[in-house]
Design an enzyme around this catalytic site. Structure first.
Site, PDB file in Angstrom:
ATOM      1  N   CYS A 167     -10.247   5.674   4.769  1.00 39.10           N
ATOM      2  CA  CYS A 167      -9.660   6.771   4.359  1.00 39.10           C
ATOM      3  C   CYS A 167     -10.829   8.149   4.679  1.00 39.10           C
ATOM      4  O   CYS A 167      -9.854   9.421   4.946  1.00 39.10           O
ATOM      5  CB  CYS A 167      -8.527   6.923   3.578  1.00 39.10           C
ATOM      6  SG  CYS A 167      -7.134   5.321   3.751  1.00 39.10           S
ATOM      7  N   ASN A 188       0.491   5.992   6.227  1.00 37.10           N
ATOM      8  CA  ASN A 188      -1.024   5.863   5.888  1.00 37.10           C
ATOM      9  C   ASN A 188      -1.655   5.946   6.745  1.00 37.10           C
ATOM     10  O   ASN A 188      -1.825   4.620   7.223  1.00 37.10           O
ATOM     11  CB  ASN A 188      -1.302   5.506   4.019  1.00 37.10           C
ATOM     12  CG  ASN A 188      -2.754   5.965   3.964  1.00 37.10           C
ATOM     13  OD1 ASN A 188      -4.053   6.076   4.732  1.00 37.10           O
ATOM     14  ND2 ASN A 188      -3.399   5.627   3.482  1.00 37.10           N
ATOM     15  N   HIS A 218      -4.833  13.319   2.081  1.00 34.93           N
ATOM     16  CA  HIS A 218      -5.172  12.187   2.020  1.00 34.93           C
ATOM     17  C   HIS A 218      -3.896  11.980   2.163  1.00 34.93           C
ATOM     18  O   HIS A 218      -3.208  11.711   1.041  1.00 34.93           O
ATOM     19  CB  HIS A 218      -6.014  11.448   2.028  1.00 34.93           C
ATOM     20  CG  HIS A 218      -5.849   9.754   2.817  1.00 34.93           C
ATOM     21  ND1 HIS A 218      -5.453  10.027   3.561  1.00 34.93           N
ATOM     22  CD2 HIS A 218      -5.720   8.561   1.905  1.00 34.93           C
ATOM     23  CE1 HIS A 218      -5.401   8.798   3.686  1.00 34.93           C
ATOM     24  NE2 HIS A 218      -5.588   7.938   2.541  1.00 34.93           N
TER      25      HIS A 218
HETATM   26  O1  UT7 Z   1      -5.726   5.655   1.611  1.00 39.87           O
HETATM   27  C1  UT7 Z   1      -6.469   4.799   0.573  1.00 39.87           C
HETATM   28  C2  UT7 Z   1      -6.071   4.957  -0.681  1.00 39.87           C
HETATM   29  N1  UT7 Z   1      -4.743   4.058  -1.087  1.00 39.87           N
HETATM   30  C3  UT7 Z   1      -4.255   4.406  -1.770  1.00 39.87           C
HETATM   31  O2  UT7 Z   1      -4.315   5.476  -1.971  1.00 39.87           O
HETATM   32  C4  UT7 Z   1      -3.397   3.691  -2.264  1.00 39.87           C
HETATM   33  C5  UT7 Z   1      -2.863   2.986  -3.861  1.00 39.87           C
HETATM   34  N2  UT7 Z   1      -1.518   2.900  -3.950  1.00 39.87           N
HETATM   35  C6  UT7 Z   1      -0.462   2.796  -4.648  1.00 39.87           C
HETATM   36  O3  UT7 Z   1      -0.035   4.052  -3.261  1.00 39.87           O
HETATM   37  C7  UT7 Z   1       0.471   2.133  -4.546  1.00 39.87           C
HETATM   38  O4  UT7 Z   1       0.030   1.398  -5.695  1.00 39.87           O
HETATM   39  C8  UT7 Z   1       1.819   0.897  -4.474  1.00 39.87           C
HETATM   40  C9  UT7 Z   1       2.384   2.658  -2.974  1.00 39.87           C
HETATM   41  C10 UT7 Z   1       0.223   0.377  -3.162  1.00 39.87           C
HETATM   42  C11 UT7 Z   1       2.323   0.658  -5.202  1.00 39.87           C
HETATM   43  O5  UT7 Z   1       3.262   0.869  -6.468  1.00 39.87           O
HETATM   44  P1  UT7 Z   1       3.233   0.514  -7.852  1.00 39.87           P
HETATM   45  O6  UT7 Z   1       3.768   1.493  -8.128  1.00 39.87           O
HETATM   46  O7  UT7 Z   1       1.285   1.016  -8.096  1.00 39.87           O
HETATM   47  O8  UT7 Z   1       3.438  -0.082  -7.821  1.00 39.87           O
HETATM   48  P2  UT7 Z   1       2.932  -2.049  -7.989  1.00 39.87           P
HETATM   49  O9  UT7 Z   1       1.623  -2.214  -7.080  1.00 39.87           O
HETATM   50  O10 UT7 Z   1       2.580  -1.758  -9.486  1.00 39.87           O
HETATM   51  O11 UT7 Z   1       4.144  -3.236  -7.629  1.00 39.87           O
HETATM   52  C12 UT7 Z   1       4.747  -2.804  -8.872  1.00 39.87           C
HETATM   53  C13 UT7 Z   1       5.842  -4.069  -8.522  1.00 39.87           C
HETATM   54  C14 UT7 Z   1       5.726  -5.006  -8.227  1.00 39.87           C
HETATM   55  O12 UT7 Z   1       6.166  -6.216  -8.963  1.00 39.87           O
HETATM   56  P3  UT7 Z   1       6.856  -7.138 -10.774  1.00 39.87           P
HETATM   57  O13 UT7 Z   1       5.361  -7.526 -10.520  1.00 39.87           O
HETATM   58  O14 UT7 Z   1       6.784  -5.732 -11.570  1.00 39.87           O
HETATM   59  O15 UT7 Z   1       7.823  -7.893 -10.577  1.00 39.87           O
HETATM   60  C15 UT7 Z   1       5.175  -5.374  -7.020  1.00 39.87           C
HETATM   61  O16 UT7 Z   1       5.418  -6.908  -7.244  1.00 39.87           O
HETATM   62  O17 UT7 Z   1       6.221  -4.114  -7.244  1.00 39.87           O
HETATM   63  C16 UT7 Z   1       6.173  -4.861  -6.567  1.00 39.87           C
HETATM   64  N3  UT7 Z   1       6.163  -4.326  -4.819  1.00 39.87           N
HETATM   65  C17 UT7 Z   1       7.554  -4.418  -3.792  1.00 39.87           C
HETATM   66  N4  UT7 Z   1       8.095  -4.436  -4.546  1.00 39.87           N
HETATM   67  C18 UT7 Z   1       8.457  -4.128  -2.821  1.00 39.87           C
HETATM   68  C19 UT7 Z   1       4.294  -4.100  -4.425  1.00 39.87           C
HETATM   69  N5  UT7 Z   1       4.650  -3.791  -3.431  1.00 39.87           N
HETATM   70  C20 UT7 Z   1       6.311  -3.934  -3.083  1.00 39.87           C
HETATM   71  C21 UT7 Z   1       6.682  -3.595  -1.953  1.00 39.87           C
HETATM   72  N6  UT7 Z   1       8.308  -3.644  -1.889  1.00 39.87           N
HETATM   73  N7  UT7 Z   1       6.396  -3.478  -0.592  1.00 39.87           N
END
Ligand code: UT7
Length: 323
Positions: A114, A280, A250
């Site tokens: 990225c 992204n 980004h």
């Molecule tokens: O470009 C390169 C660099 N990449 C990035 O910068 C990406 C960085 N990360 C992010 O943007 C965020 O961490 C995400 C958008 C990927 C995830 O958001 P988050 O607020 O960090 O969520 P999380 O991973 O802590 O997950 C929270 C909950 C989990 O469920 P439980 O364990 O709380 O029951 C996940 O299983 O959300 C769940 N979850 C989803 N739910 C619905 C994860 N993906 C999804 C989904 N739809 N697509």
């Protein structure tokens, strides 16, 4: 030594739009979750017969047109991508041929996920500043959907395909004011594609060639690191928070973008945000966003634009330009 200046921008998005509602039918997710956690509403996806090089070529032609140049005027092409058309030749060489750039001009790919566009811009700027080239095409392009696991809701809802390009030209006055690149391979497993051709095809199964990410951990490192790169960039140029006209970040997540804008004391009106419509797009996201804001008239000549990125590697970097 001369400086380099951006004299044209261009971009291209595949025709097919995939909405969050469509993803609801593929994985256990919801439009509400995706919008609240990422800001993404939709993304573009390549057609079956469309590759990274096709997107890159179209973005490049638009940037050349904006610069009032033709491919024969270009002596350096640097393409940032992590989804190249072939193992080799580089996709840059394929584009060089298809555009009809002069035989013997320099063309190569840069791999920094990225952060790729910032890496490519840094390299092209150094070529021009040391008289290695006079006019460069710098492109970020990805057919990122090809490396998505469509059963993994933690990644497949985040990414999209597209391309953006700029033409850099030698100039007596700066353009590119400073660039800052960094990498740290120690946390590779937080964001990676486990397989590569060097491992041989016996090791390739349906998920090993696809993106794997521990999103929440990446999120925290990204916010911290981008805050630091903002300070480094302002410091190197003797600028204060608030001296920047535009942030072109980004486009990974609206919450990461908002945190960086806060670190810059910049209101969101001065931040170019395309993550809602593009998702992204990895190396393509910054030049795509830049082109959108140049074409709609927001970014004007002589304004100070800060571009920054964070991605797999980890890699991160920034470029401050007087547009
Ligand atoms: O470009 C390169 C660099 N990449 C990035 O910068 C990406 C960085 N990360 C992010 O943007 C965020 O961490 C995400 C958008 C990927 C995830 O958001 P988050 O607020 O960090 O969520 P999380 O991973 O802590 O997950 C929270 C909950 C989990 O469920 P439980 O364990 O709380 O029951 C996940 O299983 O959300 C769940 N979850 C989803 N739910 C619905 C994860 N993906 C999804 C989904 N739809 N697509």
């Amino acid at each position: 030594m001369s400086y380099s200046r951006i004299i044209g921008t261009g971009s291209y998005l595949p025709e097919r739009v995939m909405t969050n509602q469509e993803l609801e039918r593929i994985v256990d997710t919801s439009d509400d979750w995706i919008q609240a956690r990422t800001g993404i509403r939709e993304r573009h996806i390549v057609a079956d017969d469309e590759n990274c090089g096709d997107l890159a070529r179209k973005a490049a032609l638009q940037a050349l047109d904006a610069a009032g140049l033709t491919p024969e005027d270009i002596d350096l092409l640097v393409l940032a991508t992590c989804t190249p058309d072939r193992v080799f030749p580089s996709t840059a060489c394929l584009i060089q041929r298809e555009l009809g750039m002069p035989a013997g001009s320099i063309a190569f790919d840069v791999s920094a996920a990225c952060s790729g566009f910032i890496y490519a811009l840094d390299v092209a700027n150094r070529f021009i500043r040391t008289d290695g080239a006079r006019r460069a095409l710098v492109i970020g392009a990805e057919a990122f959907s090809r490396i998505l696991n469509w059963e993994d809701r933690g990644t497949c809802v985040l990414f999209g395909d597209g391309a953006g390009a700029v033409v850099l030209e030698a100039s007596d006055s700066p353009g590119v004011l400073s660039t800052h690149l960094h990498a740290d391979g120690r946390q590779e497993e937080l964001l990676y594609v486990p397989w590569g051709v060097g491992q041989g095809y016996d090791h390739l199964d349906s998920v090993s060639g696809k993106v794997s990410m521990r999103g929440n951990e990446v999120f925290k490192v990204a916010v911290r690191t981008l805050g630091r790169i903002v300070d480094e960039t302002l410091g190197a140029n003797g600028l204060e928070r608030g001296d920047v006209d535009w942030l072109v970040p980004h486009q990974a997540n609206i919450r990461i973008i908002a945190a960086t804008a806060k670190a810059l004391s910049l209101p969101m009106e001065n931040v170019v945000v395309t993550v809602g419509e593009h998702g992204n797009t990895s190396a393509a996201s910054i030049p795509l966003a830049l082109d959108v804001a140049v074409r709609d008239g927001r970014i004007q000549r002589d304004q100070i634009v800060l571009m920054e990125a964070f991605g797999a590697g980890f890699t991160w970097g920034s470029a401050l330009v007087r547009f």
